[in-house]
Motif scaffolding. Structure first.
Motif, PDB file in Angstrom:
ATOM      1  N   TYR A  70       0.839  -1.192   0.000  1.00 36.71           N
ATOM      2  CA  TYR A  70       0.000   0.000   0.000  1.00 36.71           C
ATOM      3  C   TYR A  70       0.870   1.236   0.000  1.00 36.71           C
ATOM      4  N   ILE A  71       0.256   2.311  -0.455  1.00 35.79           N
ATOM      5  CA  ILE A  71       0.883   3.617  -0.344  1.00 35.79           C
ATOM      6  C   ILE A  71      -0.056   4.520   0.444  1.00 35.79           C
ATOM      7  N   SER A  72       0.503   5.529   1.059  1.00 40.14           N
ATOM      8  CA  SER A  72      -0.302   6.424   1.879  1.00 40.14           C
ATOM      9  C   SER A  72       0.028   7.871   1.540  1.00 40.14           C
ATOM     10  N   LEU A  73      -0.922   8.716   1.837  1.00 39.72           N
ATOM     11  CA  LEU A  73      -0.747  10.158   1.687  1.00 39.72           C
ATOM     12  C   LEU A  73      -1.245  10.807   2.969  1.00 39.72           C
ATOM     13  N   LEU A  74      -0.371  11.590   3.578  1.00 42.66           N
ATOM     14  CA  LEU A  74      -0.717  12.299   4.809  1.00 42.66           C
ATOM     15  C   LEU A  74      -0.726  13.788   4.504  1.00 42.66           C
ATOM     16  N   ILE A  75      -1.800  14.435   4.884  1.00 39.40           N
ATOM     17  CA  ILE A  75      -1.901  15.888   4.711  1.00 39.40           C
ATOM     18  C   ILE A  75      -2.012  16.512   6.099  1.00 39.40           C
ATOM     19  N   ARG A  76      -1.059  17.367   6.416  1.00 34.75           N
ATOM     20  CA  ARG A  76      -1.087  18.061   7.709  1.00 34.75           C
ATOM     21  C   ARG A  76      -1.650  19.467   7.534  1.00 34.75           C
ATOM     22  N   ASP A  77      -2.221  19.987   8.616  1.00 29.11           N
ATOM     23  CA  ASP A  77      -2.710  21.368   8.625  1.00 29.11           C
ATOM     24  C   ASP A  77      -3.586  21.636   7.395  1.00 29.11           C
ATOM     25  N   SER A  78      -4.625  20.869   7.241  1.00 28.92           N
ATOM     26  CA  SER A  78      -5.480  20.937   6.051  1.00 28.92           C
ATOM     27  C   SER A  78      -5.988  22.348   5.794  1.00 28.92           C
ATOM     28  N   LYS A  79      -5.994  22.707   4.514  1.00 26.94           N
ATOM     29  CA  LYS A  79      -6.534  23.990   4.067  1.00 26.94           C
ATOM     30  C   LYS A  79      -7.827  23.739   3.292  1.00 26.94           C
ATOM     31  N   LEU A  80      -8.652  24.758   3.227  1.00 28.86           N
ATOM     32  CA  LEU A  80      -9.876  24.661   2.430  1.00 28.86           C
ATOM     33  C   LEU A  80      -9.547  24.274   0.992  1.00 28.86           C
ATOM     34  N   SER A  81      -8.419  24.782   0.502  1.00 24.63           N
ATOM     35  CA  SER A  81      -8.033  24.537  -0.886  1.00 24.63           C
ATOM     36  C   SER A  81      -7.555  23.111  -1.136  1.00 24.63           C
ATOM     37  N   ASP A  82      -7.415  22.335  -0.069  1.00 23.29           N
ATOM     38  CA  ASP A  82      -7.039  20.930  -0.249  1.00 23.29           C
ATOM     39  C   ASP A  82      -8.240  20.074  -0.658  1.00 23.29           C
ATOM     40  N   SER A  83      -9.430  20.631  -0.594  1.00 24.59           N
ATOM     41  CA  SER A  83     -10.626  19.881  -0.968  1.00 24.59           C
ATOM     42  C   SER A  83     -10.525  19.474  -2.428  1.00 24.59           C
ATOM     43  N   ALA A  84     -10.573  18.184  -2.680  1.00 22.07           N
ATOM     44  CA  ALA A  84     -10.385  17.647  -4.029  1.00 22.07           C
ATOM     45  C   ALA A  84     -10.529  16.133  -3.939  1.00 22.07           C
ATOM     46  N   THR A  85     -10.354  15.480  -5.074  1.00 20.93           N
ATOM     47  CA  THR A  85     -10.266  14.026  -5.093  1.00 20.93           C
ATOM     48  C   THR A  85      -8.815  13.649  -5.296  1.00 20.93           C
ATOM     49  N   TYR A  86      -8.339  12.721  -4.499  1.00 18.99           N
ATOM     50  CA  TYR A  86      -6.943  12.288  -4.551  1.00 18.99           C
ATOM     51  C   TYR A  86      -6.885  10.887  -5.153  1.00 18.99           C
ATOM     52  N   LEU A  87      -6.197  10.797  -6.260  1.00 23.39           N
ATOM     53  CA  LEU A  87      -6.116   9.548  -7.020  1.00 23.39           C
ATOM     54  C   LEU A  87      -4.772   8.879  -6.791  1.00 23.39           C
ATOM     55  N   GLY A 102      -6.616   4.303  -9.070  1.00 24.50           N
ATOM     56  CA  GLY A 102      -7.664   4.014  -8.113  1.00 24.50           C
ATOM     57  C   GLY A 102      -8.864   4.896  -8.414  1.00 24.50           C
ATOM     58  N   ARG A 103      -9.975   4.619  -7.776  1.00 26.92           N
ATOM     59  CA  ARG A 103     -11.181   5.398  -8.050  1.00 26.92           C
ATOM     60  C   ARG A 103     -11.166   6.756  -7.363  1.00 26.92           C
ATOM     61  N   GLY A 104     -10.176   6.983  -6.503  1.00 30.25           N
ATOM     62  CA  GLY A 104     -10.058   8.288  -5.880  1.00 30.25           C
ATOM     63  C   GLY A 104     -10.691   8.364  -4.509  1.00 30.25           C
ATOM     64  N   THR A 105     -10.126   9.217  -3.675  1.00 29.48           N
ATOM     65  CA  THR A 105     -10.662   9.499  -2.349  1.00 29.48           C
ATOM     66  C   THR A 105     -11.027  10.972  -2.295  1.00 29.48           C
ATOM     67  N   SER A 106     -12.263  11.251  -1.956  1.00 28.26           N
ATOM     68  CA  SER A 106     -12.722  12.639  -1.888  1.00 28.26           C
ATOM     69  C   SER A 106     -12.417  13.228  -0.525  1.00 28.26           C
ATOM     70  N   LEU A 107     -11.840  14.416  -0.537  1.00 29.04           N
ATOM     71  CA  LEU A 107     -11.546  15.138   0.701  1.00 29.04           C
ATOM     72  C   LEU A 107     -12.312  16.446   0.696  1.00 29.04           C
ATOM     73  N   ILE A 108     -13.012  16.702   1.785  1.00 28.50           N
ATOM     74  CA  ILE A 108     -13.706  17.980   1.962  1.00 28.50           C
ATOM     75  C   ILE A 108     -13.163  18.610   3.234  1.00 28.50           C
ATOM     76  N   VAL A 109     -12.548  19.760   3.101  1.00 32.08           N
ATOM     77  CA  VAL A 109     -12.048  20.494   4.253  1.00 32.08           C
ATOM     78  C   VAL A 109     -13.008  21.647   4.493  1.00 32.08           C
ATOM     79  N   HIS A 110     -13.556  21.704   5.718  1.00 29.94           N
ATOM     80  CA  HIS A 110     -14.550  22.747   6.007  1.00 29.94           C
ATOM     81  C   HIS A 110     -14.015  23.715   7.057  1.00 29.94           C
ATOM     82  N   PRO A 111     -14.573  24.933   7.083  1.00 32.87           N
ATOM     83  CA  PRO A 111     -14.076  25.953   8.031  1.00 32.87           C
ATOM     84  C   PRO A 111     -14.308  25.508   9.462  1.00 32.87           C
TER      85      PRO A 111
END
Lengths: 111, 114
Positions: A70-87, A102-111
């Protein structure tokens, strides 16, 4: 079993949170790994390559675990602009080096 | 990295007609791919466009439906033939610039068949 699997989410996190995605792949001989970001109604764009030793780019850290495939992706200190689908993209070996998504993982960063 | 110009960016077509999508790359690339992405789904590889020979199609895709041309190392076309509403999707071309830094995509063609 699918060749490349991701949890589709969505992951709904507040600004400033740390979030991690995993992606599993079935072919143990896979050679290259990438994370792409796709914004709504846009084409995928390379976020970062994933190296065997792991790699970091600012708030983003990618890791490869060959033993568990497996591979992993870690996002620290999430920003609103990070909202996207990560493939997750895996280059399955066999001479042709054709990428599998992959089919993608959706990320929603909210205020 | 390579820069790709993909045209058209979108189109609305009548069923039974055909649409040809073009991708022009600003450098010579060996590997060029055509993908389809349906709403909420990931990318599905249609075929690999080979320069000077027939494209290599993935399971479920055939040359009669999706003829591909690759006359040189910087250009390719994908035609969606005899369209039906099920062909409504985003079509993307992609290249491997050969730098080991991943793949570059065209901006996509959003096709709606009515």
């Amino acid at each position: 079993r699918k060749e490349v699997e991701q949890d589709p989410g969505p992951f709904n996190v507040p600004e400033g949170a740390t979030v991690a995605f995993n992606c599993t792949y079935s072919n143990s001989a896979s050679q290259s790994f990438f994370w792409y970001r796709q914004d709504c109604r846009k084409e995928p764009k390379l976020l970062m390559s994933v190296y065997s030793s792991g790699n970091e780019d600012g708030r983003f850290t990618a890791q490869l675990n060959r033993a568990s495939q497996y591979i992993s992706l870690l996002i620290r200190d999430s920003k609103l602009s990070d909202s996207a689908t990560y493939l997750c993209v895996v280059n399955l070996s066999g001479g042709s080096y054709i990428p599998t998504f992959g089919r993608g993982t959706s990320l929603i960063v909210h205020p | 990295s390579a820069v790709i110009s993909q045209k058209p960016s979108r189109d609305i077509c009548q069923r039974g007609t055909s649409l040809t999508i073009q991708c022009q790359v600003d450098s010579q690339v060996t590997m060029m791919f055509w993908y389809r992405q349906q709403p909420g789904q990931s990318l599905t590889l249609i075929a690999t466009a080979n320069q000077g020979s027939e494209a290599t199609y993935e399971s479920g895709f055939v040359i009669d439906k999706f003829p591909i041309s690759r006359p040189n190392l910087t250009f390719s076309t994908l035609t969606v033939s005899n369209m039906s509403p099920e062909d409504s999707s985003i079509y993307l071309c992609s290249v491997d610039p050969g730098t080991g830094d991943g793949y570059t995509f065209g901006s996509g063609t959003r096709l709606t068949v009515v």
